[in-house]
Design an enzyme around this catalytic site. Structure first.
Site, PDB file in Angstrom:
ATOM      1  N   ASN A 119      76.819  37.131  33.755  1.00 22.06           N
ATOM      2  CA  ASN A 119      75.562  37.851  33.976  1.00 22.06           C
ATOM      3  C   ASN A 119      74.990  37.450  35.331  1.00 22.06           C
ATOM      4  OD1 ASN A 119      73.707  35.490  33.639  1.00 22.06           O
ATOM      5  ND2 ASN A 119      74.640  35.493  31.605  1.00 22.06           N
ATOM      6  N   ASP A 156      75.667  35.763  24.871  1.00 17.99           N
ATOM      7  CA  ASP A 156      75.507  35.792  23.419  1.00 17.99           C
ATOM      8  C   ASP A 156      76.847  35.917  22.708  1.00 17.99           C
ATOM      9  OD1 ASP A 156      72.703  35.584  23.258  1.00 17.99           O
ATOM     10  OD2 ASP A 156      72.515  37.652  23.948  1.00 17.99           O
ATOM     11  N   LYS A 199      97.220  38.296  32.131  1.00 14.32           N
ATOM     12  CA  LYS A 199      96.387  39.432  32.522  1.00 14.32           C
ATOM     13  C   LYS A 199      96.717  40.650  31.645  1.00 14.32           C
ATOM     14  CE  LYS A 199      95.325  42.342  36.435  1.00 14.32           C
ATOM     15  NZ  LYS A 199      95.799  42.839  37.721  1.00 14.32           N
ATOM     16  N   PRO A 254      77.666  29.899  19.982  1.00 17.40           N
ATOM     17  CA  PRO A 254      76.640  29.040  19.362  1.00 17.40           C
ATOM     18  C   PRO A 254      75.353  29.105  20.173  1.00 17.40           C
ATOM     19  CG  PRO A 254      78.305  27.711  20.498  1.00 17.40           C
ATOM     20  CD  PRO A 254      78.787  29.132  20.551  1.00 17.40           C
ATOM     21  N   ASP A 255      74.223  29.000  19.475  1.00 14.98           N
ATOM     22  CA  ASP A 255      72.923  28.973  20.170  1.00 14.98           C
ATOM     23  C   ASP A 255      72.612  27.510  20.503  1.00 14.98           C
ATOM     24  OD1 ASP A 255      70.162  28.865  20.821  1.00 14.98           O
ATOM     25  OD2 ASP A 255      69.908  30.822  19.859  1.00 14.98           O
ATOM     26  N   ILE A 256      72.718  27.178  21.778  1.00 15.40           N
ATOM     27  CA  ILE A 256      72.594  25.777  22.205  1.00 15.40           C
ATOM     28  C   ILE A 256      71.178  25.259  21.958  1.00 15.40           C
ATOM     29  CG2 ILE A 256      72.859  24.187  24.154  1.00 15.40           C
ATOM     30  CD1 ILE A 256      74.753  26.384  25.385  1.00 15.40           C
ATOM     31  N   PHE A 262      63.701  29.390  27.510  1.00 17.47           N
ATOM     32  CA  PHE A 262      63.334  30.482  28.410  1.00 17.47           C
ATOM     33  C   PHE A 262      63.640  31.795  27.712  1.00 17.47           C
ATOM     34  CE2 PHE A 262      62.212  29.507  32.893  1.00 17.47           C
ATOM     35  CZ  PHE A 262      61.985  28.157  32.714  1.00 17.47           C
ATOM     36  N   LYS A 277      60.695  34.669  19.767  1.00 14.49           N
ATOM     37  CA  LYS A 277      61.801  33.780  20.110  1.00 14.49           C
ATOM     38  C   LYS A 277      61.423  32.317  19.860  1.00 14.49           C
ATOM     39  CE  LYS A 277      64.488  35.711  23.008  1.00 14.49           C
ATOM     40  NZ  LYS A 277      65.057  36.343  24.198  1.00 14.49           N
ATOM     41  N   LYS A 302      63.705  30.175  17.336  1.00 12.25           N
ATOM     42  CA  LYS A 302      64.517  29.046  17.811  1.00 12.25           C
ATOM     43  C   LYS A 302      63.928  27.698  17.393  1.00 12.25           C
ATOM     44  CE  LYS A 302      66.872  31.620  21.210  1.00 12.25           C
ATOM     45  NZ  LYS A 302      68.143  31.535  21.897  1.00 12.25           N
TER      46      LYS A 302
HETATM   47  N1  CTP Z   1      70.074  30.039  24.606  1.00 10.32           N
HETATM   48  C1  CTP Z   1      70.969  29.049  24.284  1.00 10.32           C
HETATM   49  N2  CTP Z   1      72.179  29.365  23.734  1.00 10.32           N
HETATM   50  C2  CTP Z   1      72.513  30.637  23.493  1.00 10.32           C
HETATM   51  C3  CTP Z   1      71.611  31.679  23.818  1.00 10.32           C
HETATM   52  C4  CTP Z   1      70.399  31.330  24.374  1.00 10.32           C
HETATM   53  O1  CTP Z   1      70.674  27.858  24.509  1.00 10.32           O
HETATM   54  N3  CTP Z   1      73.700  30.911  22.944  1.00 10.32           N
HETATM   55  C5  CTP Z   1      68.769  29.688  25.154  1.00 10.32           C
HETATM   56  C6  CTP Z   1      68.537  30.120  26.567  1.00 10.32           C
HETATM   57  O2  CTP Z   1      68.926  29.139  27.506  1.00 10.32           O
HETATM   58  C7  CTP Z   1      67.047  30.372  26.586  1.00 10.32           C
HETATM   59  C8  CTP Z   1      66.744  30.844  25.179  1.00 10.32           C
HETATM   60  O3  CTP Z   1      67.811  30.346  24.390  1.00 10.32           O
HETATM   61  O4  CTP Z   1      66.339  29.190  26.773  1.00 10.32           O
HETATM   62  C9  CTP Z   1      66.595  32.323  25.027  1.00 10.32           C
HETATM   63  O5  CTP Z   1      67.763  32.981  25.352  1.00 10.32           O
HETATM   64  P1  CTP Z   1      67.905  34.571  25.232  1.00 10.32           P
HETATM   65  O6  CTP Z   1      69.313  34.935  25.534  1.00 10.32           O
HETATM   66  O7  CTP Z   1      66.863  35.239  26.000  1.00 10.32           O
HETATM   67  O8  CTP Z   1      67.612  34.775  23.701  1.00 10.32           O
HETATM   68  P2  CTP Z   1      68.485  35.238  22.550  1.00 10.32           P
HETATM   69  O9  CTP Z   1      68.307  34.280  21.451  1.00 10.32           O
HETATM   70  O10 CTP Z   1      69.881  35.471  22.993  1.00 10.32           O
HETATM   71  O11 CTP Z   1      67.807  36.594  22.122  1.00 10.32           O
HETATM   72  P3  CTP Z   1      68.051  38.104  22.603  1.00 10.32           P
HETATM   73  O12 CTP Z   1      69.448  38.147  23.171  1.00 10.32           O
HETATM   74  O13 CTP Z   1      67.867  38.864  21.385  1.00 10.32           O
HETATM   75  O14 CTP Z   1      67.005  38.377  23.630  1.00 10.32           O
END
Ligand code: CTP
Length: 405
Positions: A216, A285, A295, A313-315, A331, A345, A349
């Site tokens: 991204n 995500d 390739k 995983p959501d860190i 953020f 959010k 979280k």
């Molecule tokens: N974050 C994280 N790990 C992930 C996704 C997000 O640690 N796998 C953290 C980001 O660094 C940020 C916060 O979560 O601090 C919000 O990330 P964002 O991508 O905006 O939120 P999402 O939970 O992915 O929600 P959405 O995609 O629905 O906006």
């Protein structure tokens, strides 16, 4: 990162003692002046053997002082006048001999005289040692360095690397840009002194095959600015960065990763040993369920390959769920309804503070506008440079830390 006008209003006495690194002091004057400082150069006799006062006068736009007998001062007390005006005295280069003089409190030339005569609590002394590695490593110099620290002097460097004498080791003077950055940091309030801060930054890269991937537009600038601001505030900072082309802020420990999973695996084991976790990374995500070893080739059917995706995983949420989590700051990069999304959010979280910004408008930019959302409500930090905002945010986090512990 720009250091423009970071030293506006600061008056610096820049002292040069004798050493080949004096050639870098010319550049240092330019750096300090560029950052908005007024610079008064004072040279020892030995420094004058390496670089002329003419050069330093031209760059600092002020006559240089070289003697305690300088008759230009109406009261003939240059050592008093110069040190009373200064916000700091920076000796760069500081030779081994000059360090020894400072330790002994000797005052037989203008520079050592003004160091001794300066009001200690109002006019800090910083020195940038520069000498051959054997001179630096000598027990006498090490003893002097320790004594100078004990006396309240800030030592900047020295660096390791190639030396003018042809040897390699510790003793090089820090580069002028690094010295300017250190001086800027020195003047920042130490609001996070002793705190350990962990920061994620940048995008992640999710490989599809050896040549392609999903990423991204996050530049990492906000996270790097926060790392710098937290370090300036006295914190011990660890930065886990996705693929970005940014220099590591001085004094920050950096680990580079590519994918969300790698970022997760780097962060989780060390998160518990930190007091603050700031998740600025734009973590992907989803990732391809399997990265192809080779390739992916067109198969002639005209149909693109179907790429199955799985969730990463959501860190941030994982850190927030630790038994003893650090103070977690998330953020939220949104493209609309910033406040509502940021509030949702924060709850989802399980973190005390979410910092919202309008992602697409700020990715890669030097400016940003932030919206702070916590349990008490929300507050906007108006548009500013990312470093200025980072410093404000560090202040906000420091305030909240006080009440959360
Ligand atoms: N974050 C994280 N790990 C992930 C996704 C997000 O640690 N796998 C953290 C980001 O660094 C940020 C916060 O979560 O601090 C919000 O990330 P964002 O991508 O905006 O939120 P999402 O939970 O992915 O929600 P959405 O995609 O629905 O906006």
């Amino acid at each position: 990162m720009s250091t423009s006008l970071e030293l506006q209003g600061k008056h610096i006495v820049l002292g040069l003692s004798g050493g080949i690194a004096c050639y870098k002091s010319a550049e240092l004057v330019r750096e300090l002046v560029k950052a908005g400082a007024t610079v008064q150069v004072v040279m020892t006799e030995a420094a004058e053997a390496f670089i002329t006062a003419v050069t330093l006068q031209a760059l600092s736009n002020r006559p240089v002082y070289t003697s305690q007998w300088d008759a230009r001062e109406p009261n003939n007390m240059a050592h008093i006048n110069l040190s009373r005006e200064a916000d700091a005295v920076l000796i760069a280069p500081a030779s081994a001999d000059f360090m020894a003089k400072l330790v002994q409190g000797r005052a037989d030339d203008l520079l050592s005289l003004l160091c001794l005569a300066r009001p200690i609590e109002r006019c800090p002394l910083l020195i940038a040692p520069a000498m051959n590695r054997e001179m630096w490593a000598h027990p006498a110099t090490q003893r002097n360095a320790a004594q100078l620290r004990a006396d309240g002097t800030t030592l900047l460097g020295p660096d390791a690397g190639d030396q003018a004498c042809g040897e390699i080791g510790d003793g090089r003077m820090l580069e002028p840009a690094d010295l300017a950055e250190e001086l800027i940091a020195f003047f920042q309030p130490k609001r996070l002194a002793g705190q350990r801060v962990l920061i994620t930054a940048g995008p992640t890269f999710e490989a599809i095959d050896p040549v392609r991937g999903i990423t991204n537009r996050s530049s990492g600038k906000m996270g790097f600015a926060l790392a710098r601001a937290a370090r300036e505030a006295g914190a011990q900072v660890t930065l886990v960065a996705g693929p970005v082309a940014l220099p590591t802020p001085r004094g920050v420990m950096r680990t580079d990763v590519q994918s969300a999973q790698q970022m997760h695996d780097a962060v989780l084991p060390m998160a518990g040993a930190h007091d603050v976790f700031i998740a600025t990374a734009a973590v992907a995500d989803w990732r391809p369920a399997a990265a192809h070893e080779h390739k992916i080739k067109k198969d002639g059917s005209g149909r693109p390959p179907a790429i199955e995706m799985v969730e990463n995983p959501d860190i941030l949420a994982a850190v927030a769920r630790l038994p003893k989590p650090p103070y977690c700051v998330g953020f939220a990069a949104e493209s609309q309804d910033l406040l509502a999304h940021a509030q949702a959010k924060r709850l989802r979280k399980g973190v005390p503070l979410i910092v919202g910004n309008l992602g697409p408008a700020t990715f890669g930019q030097d400016d940003n506008t932030l919206l702070l959302v916590d349990e008490h409500g929300h507050r906007e930090l108006p548009t500013a440079g990312k470093l200025a905002l980072a410093r404000e945010l560090v202040g906000e986090i420091a305030e909240r830390l006080k009440t959360s512990t």
